[in-house]
Design a protein around this motif. Sequence first.
Motif, PDB file in Angstrom:
ATOM      1  N   ALA A  43       0.715  -1.256   0.067  1.00 55.93           N
ATOM      2  CA  ALA A  43      -0.058   0.038   0.060  1.00 55.93           C
ATOM      3  C   ALA A  43       0.757   1.255   0.038  1.00 55.93           C
ATOM      4  CB  ALA A  43      -0.812   0.094   1.183  1.00 55.93           C
ATOM      5  N   ALA A  44       2.000   1.138   0.068  1.00 54.13           N
ATOM      6  CA  ALA A  44       3.040   2.262  -0.129  1.00 54.13           C
ATOM      7  C   ALA A  44       2.757   3.203  -1.193  1.00 54.13           C
ATOM      8  CB  ALA A  44       4.612   1.930   0.136  1.00 54.13           C
ATOM      9  N   PRO A  45       3.030   4.599  -1.048  1.00 51.39           N
ATOM     10  CA  PRO A  45       3.476   5.220   0.355  1.00 51.39           C
ATOM     11  C   PRO A  45       2.448   5.641   1.360  1.00 51.39           C
ATOM     12  CG  PRO A  45       3.444   6.724  -1.543  1.00 51.39           C
ATOM     13  CD  PRO A  45       2.861   5.645  -2.120  1.00 51.39           C
ATOM     14  N   LEU A  46       2.874   5.194   2.217  1.00 52.22           N
ATOM     15  CA  LEU A  46       1.931   5.581   3.581  1.00 52.22           C
ATOM     16  C   LEU A  46       2.061   6.763   4.273  1.00 52.22           C
ATOM     17  CD1 LEU A  46       2.010   2.024   4.969  1.00 52.22           C
ATOM     18  CD2 LEU A  46       0.486   2.767   3.330  1.00 52.22           C
ATOM     19  N   ALA A  47       2.999   7.462   3.972  1.00 53.80           N
ATOM     20  CA  ALA A  47       3.261   8.862   4.609  1.00 53.80           C
ATOM     21  C   ALA A  47       2.441   9.820   3.908  1.00 53.80           C
ATOM     22  CB  ALA A  47       4.562   9.328   4.582  1.00 53.80           C
ATOM     23  N   GLY A  48       1.691  10.709   5.044  1.00 56.27           N
ATOM     24  CA  GLY A  48       1.161  11.783   4.398  1.00 56.27           C
ATOM     25  C   GLY A  48      -0.383  11.242   4.377  1.00 56.27           C
ATOM     26  N   GLY A  49      -1.267  12.275   4.114  1.00 55.74           N
ATOM     27  CA  GLY A  49      -2.654  11.830   4.205  1.00 55.74           C
ATOM     28  C   GLY A  49      -3.223  11.161   5.370  1.00 55.74           C
ATOM     29  N   THR A  50      -4.233  10.297   5.110  1.00 56.55           N
ATOM     30  CA  THR A  50      -4.897   9.244   6.085  1.00 56.55           C
ATOM     31  C   THR A  50      -4.921   7.764   5.442  1.00 56.55           C
ATOM     32  OG1 THR A  50      -6.203  11.162   6.888  1.00 56.55           O
ATOM     33  CG2 THR A  50      -6.850   8.768   7.543  1.00 56.55           C
ATOM     34  N   VAL A  51      -4.421   6.936   6.451  1.00 57.66           N
ATOM     35  CA  VAL A  51      -4.669   5.433   5.962  1.00 57.66           C
ATOM     36  C   VAL A  51      -5.887   5.081   6.731  1.00 57.66           C
ATOM     37  CG1 VAL A  51      -3.480   3.389   5.904  1.00 57.66           C
ATOM     38  CG2 VAL A  51      -2.191   5.116   5.620  1.00 57.66           C
ATOM     39  N   ILE A  52      -6.906   4.390   6.095  1.00 57.08           N
ATOM     40  CA  ILE A  52      -7.954   3.873   6.959  1.00 57.08           C
ATOM     41  C   ILE A  52      -7.893   2.480   6.962  1.00 57.08           C
ATOM     42  CG2 ILE A  52     -10.656   4.017   6.727  1.00 57.08           C
ATOM     43  CD1 ILE A  52     -10.345   6.580   5.207  1.00 57.08           C
ATOM     44  N   GLU A  53      -8.134   1.951   8.024  1.00 58.07           N
ATOM     45  CA  GLU A  53      -8.106   0.348   8.227  1.00 58.07           C
ATOM     46  C   GLU A  53      -9.481   0.159   8.680  1.00 58.07           C
ATOM     47  OE1 GLU A  53      -6.354  -3.559  10.399  1.00 58.07           O
ATOM     48  OE2 GLU A  53      -5.547  -1.341  10.956  1.00 58.07           O
ATOM     49  N   VAL A  54     -10.202  -0.867   8.089  1.00 55.31           N
ATOM     50  CA  VAL A  54     -11.337  -1.466   8.648  1.00 55.31           C
ATOM     51  C   VAL A  54     -11.195  -2.756   9.218  1.00 55.31           C
ATOM     52  CG1 VAL A  54     -13.597  -2.349   8.023  1.00 55.31           C
ATOM     53  CG2 VAL A  54     -12.760  -0.012   6.790  1.00 55.31           C
ATOM     54  N   GLY A  55     -11.971  -2.979  10.362  1.00 55.94           N
ATOM     55  CA  GLY A  55     -11.894  -4.315  11.087  1.00 55.94           C
ATOM     56  C   GLY A  55     -10.636  -4.822  11.702  1.00 55.94           C
ATOM     57  N   PRO A  56      -9.892  -3.853  12.352  1.00 57.82           N
ATOM     58  CA  PRO A  56      -8.387  -4.081  12.794  1.00 57.82           C
ATOM     59  C   PRO A  56      -8.152  -5.435  13.738  1.00 57.82           C
ATOM     60  CG  PRO A  56      -9.231  -2.061  13.914  1.00 57.82           C
ATOM     61  CD  PRO A  56     -10.347  -2.507  12.930  1.00 57.82           C
ATOM     62  N   GLY A  57      -9.250  -5.651  14.608  1.00 61.25           N
ATOM     63  CA  GLY A  57      -9.260  -6.788  15.424  1.00 61.25           C
ATOM     64  C   GLY A  57      -8.266  -6.554  16.397  1.00 61.25           C
ATOM     65  N   PRO A  58      -7.407  -7.580  16.759  1.00 61.60           N
ATOM     66  CA  PRO A  58      -6.227  -7.110  17.762  1.00 61.60           C
ATOM     67  C   PRO A  58      -4.960  -6.334  17.364  1.00 61.60           C
ATOM     68  CG  PRO A  58      -6.052  -9.466  16.545  1.00 61.60           C
ATOM     69  CD  PRO A  58      -7.306  -8.883  16.071  1.00 61.60           C
ATOM     70  N   GLY A  59      -5.153  -5.991  15.869  1.00 57.12           N
ATOM     71  CA  GLY A  59      -4.144  -4.913  15.531  1.00 57.12           C
ATOM     72  C   GLY A  59      -2.839  -5.479  14.657  1.00 57.12           C
ATOM     73  N   GLY A  60      -2.878  -6.586  14.142  1.00 59.13           N
ATOM     74  CA  GLY A  60      -1.838  -7.239  13.372  1.00 59.13           C
ATOM     75  C   GLY A  60      -1.500  -6.194  12.360  1.00 59.13           C
ATOM     76  N   LEU A  61      -2.508  -5.873  11.463  1.00 63.37           N
ATOM     77  CA  LEU A  61      -2.152  -5.008  10.140  1.00 63.37           C
ATOM     78  C   LEU A  61      -1.880  -3.526  10.642  1.00 63.37           C
ATOM     79  CD1 LEU A  61      -1.920  -4.555   7.191  1.00 63.37           C
ATOM     80  CD2 LEU A  61      -4.454  -4.682   6.947  1.00 63.37           C
ATOM     81  N   THR A  62      -2.699  -3.331  11.780  1.00 60.35           N
ATOM     82  CA  THR A  62      -2.379  -1.827  12.155  1.00 60.35           C
ATOM     83  C   THR A  62      -1.028  -1.655  12.631  1.00 60.35           C
ATOM     84  OG1 THR A  62      -4.645  -2.270  13.372  1.00 60.35           O
ATOM     85  CG2 THR A  62      -3.551  -0.307  13.744  1.00 60.35           C
ATOM     86  N   ARG A  63      -0.232  -2.477  13.479  1.00 58.99           N
ATOM     87  CA  ARG A  63       1.000  -2.235  13.697  1.00 58.99           C
ATOM     88  C   ARG A  63       2.070  -2.414  12.421  1.00 58.99           C
ATOM     89  NH1 ARG A  63       2.213  -6.888  18.838  1.00 58.99           N
ATOM     90  NH2 ARG A  63       0.463  -6.349  19.949  1.00 58.99           N
ATOM     91  N   ALA A  64       1.451  -3.175  11.557  1.00 60.39           N
ATOM     92  CA  ALA A  64       2.456  -3.062  10.374  1.00 60.39           C
ATOM     93  C   ALA A  64       2.296  -1.888   9.508  1.00 60.39           C
ATOM     94  CB  ALA A  64       1.898  -4.288   9.446  1.00 60.39           C
ATOM     95  N   LEU A  65       1.181  -1.184   9.684  1.00 63.05           N
ATOM     96  CA  LEU A  65       1.044   0.045   8.895  1.00 63.05           C
ATOM     97  C   LEU A  65       1.610   1.110   9.397  1.00 63.05           C
ATOM     98  CD1 LEU A  65      -2.892  -0.116   8.223  1.00 63.05           C
ATOM     99  CD2 LEU A  65      -1.167  -0.026   6.451  1.00 63.05           C
ATOM    100  N   LEU A  66       1.941   1.297  10.960  1.00 64.51           N
ATOM    101  CA  LEU A  66       2.710   2.087  11.540  1.00 64.51           C
ATOM    102  C   LEU A  66       4.083   1.913  11.455  1.00 64.51           C
ATOM    103  CD1 LEU A  66       0.180   1.911  14.750  1.00 64.51           C
ATOM    104  CD2 LEU A  66       0.560   3.985  13.279  1.00 64.51           C
ATOM    105  N   LEU A  67       4.554   0.540  11.528  1.00 62.81           N
ATOM    106  CA  LEU A  67       6.040   0.198  11.393  1.00 62.81           C
ATOM    107  C   LEU A  67       6.517   0.565   9.947  1.00 62.81           C
ATOM    108  CD1 LEU A  67       5.750  -3.131  12.952  1.00 62.81           C
ATOM    109  CD2 LEU A  67       6.990  -1.309  13.920  1.00 62.81           C
ATOM    110  N   GLU A  68       5.614   0.316   9.046  1.00 66.15           N
ATOM    111  CA  GLU A  68       5.960   0.729   7.673  1.00 66.15           C
ATOM    112  C   GLU A  68       6.017   2.305   7.498  1.00 66.15           C
ATOM    113  OE1 GLU A  68       7.484  -1.097   5.375  1.00 66.15           O
ATOM    114  OE2 GLU A  68       7.356  -2.872   6.694  1.00 66.15           O
ATOM    115  N   GLY A  69       5.637   3.129   8.301  1.00 64.41           N
ATOM    116  CA  GLY A  69       5.732   4.475   8.169  1.00 64.41           C
ATOM    117  C   GLY A  69       4.415   5.535   7.873  1.00 64.41           C
ATOM    118  N   ALA A  70       3.426   4.738   8.214  1.00 63.86           N
ATOM    119  CA  ALA A  70       1.972   5.698   8.252  1.00 63.86           C
ATOM    120  C   ALA A  70       2.160   6.793   9.196  1.00 63.86           C
ATOM    121  CB  ALA A  70       0.820   4.738   8.253  1.00 63.86           C
TER     122      ALA A  70
END
Length: 275
Positions: A43-70
Amino acid sequence: MDPLLHLPPLREVIADHGLDARKRLGQHFLLDINLTRRIARAAAPLAGGTVIEVGPGPGGLTRALLLEGADRVVAVELDPRAIAALAPLQEAAGGRLTLVEADALSVDLAALGPPPRRIVANLPYNVSTALLVRWLHRADDIADMVLMFQKEVAERLVAVPRTKDYGRLSVLTQHVCSVSRLFDIAPSAFVPPPKVVSTVVRLTPRLRDQRAPDLAPLERLTAAAFGQRRKMLRSSLAGAFADPTAVLGGLGLAATARAEELSVADFTRLAEIDK
């Protein structure tokens, strides 16, 4: 060191918060950080703007988005258990994560944050198609989407005419977006494992002058045509046009053709008449 790297394992988060996956919510949690970071990188580039996640559950993808620079992640979650489980992640994110407890089917995307808005999500299976159609209607608010679907749904998104998977969803999606399949994820990667393979897809809305400003006529027309896909168009479109044979003939289309034989462009031309 990044506080995100000191968070407890996702299985521990699930256990501590009683976050067992619930079938009625279409939940299947993806815990493998290598896979979630692969999705985030797609999904890169993640910097700037807003990354919207739906249904994060325990946050596995959420962590990844943050670690990848969102810079800004807005996670929309219907399950209050997950909202509680995500609180430590929100704290560790240092202001880069906003949690919204809501039904994504009723959320106004434009209100979630400034553009460019990217949607990156492992969609709940039970509402994935409804969510996508909703977002197609709001393509002006979206820069792009990297979404995970059941493989059979992904195949419908990219299907071409005269194939069994080509249908209403194919036409609507391809009219609004350019679509590409990225990679598959095996059932064993999820907790609990689903019965089907999942596929990650990228969808990029076309320029405004390349798509209809109002998707409703195309949605009505494809519902009629594919709702009776075994019938000839002169019959299946009888409710859409007073004289389907004349309309189809005027566009150089055979009244005896069936819905699966028409291209996306053909349906778009018909929808222009159906306004």
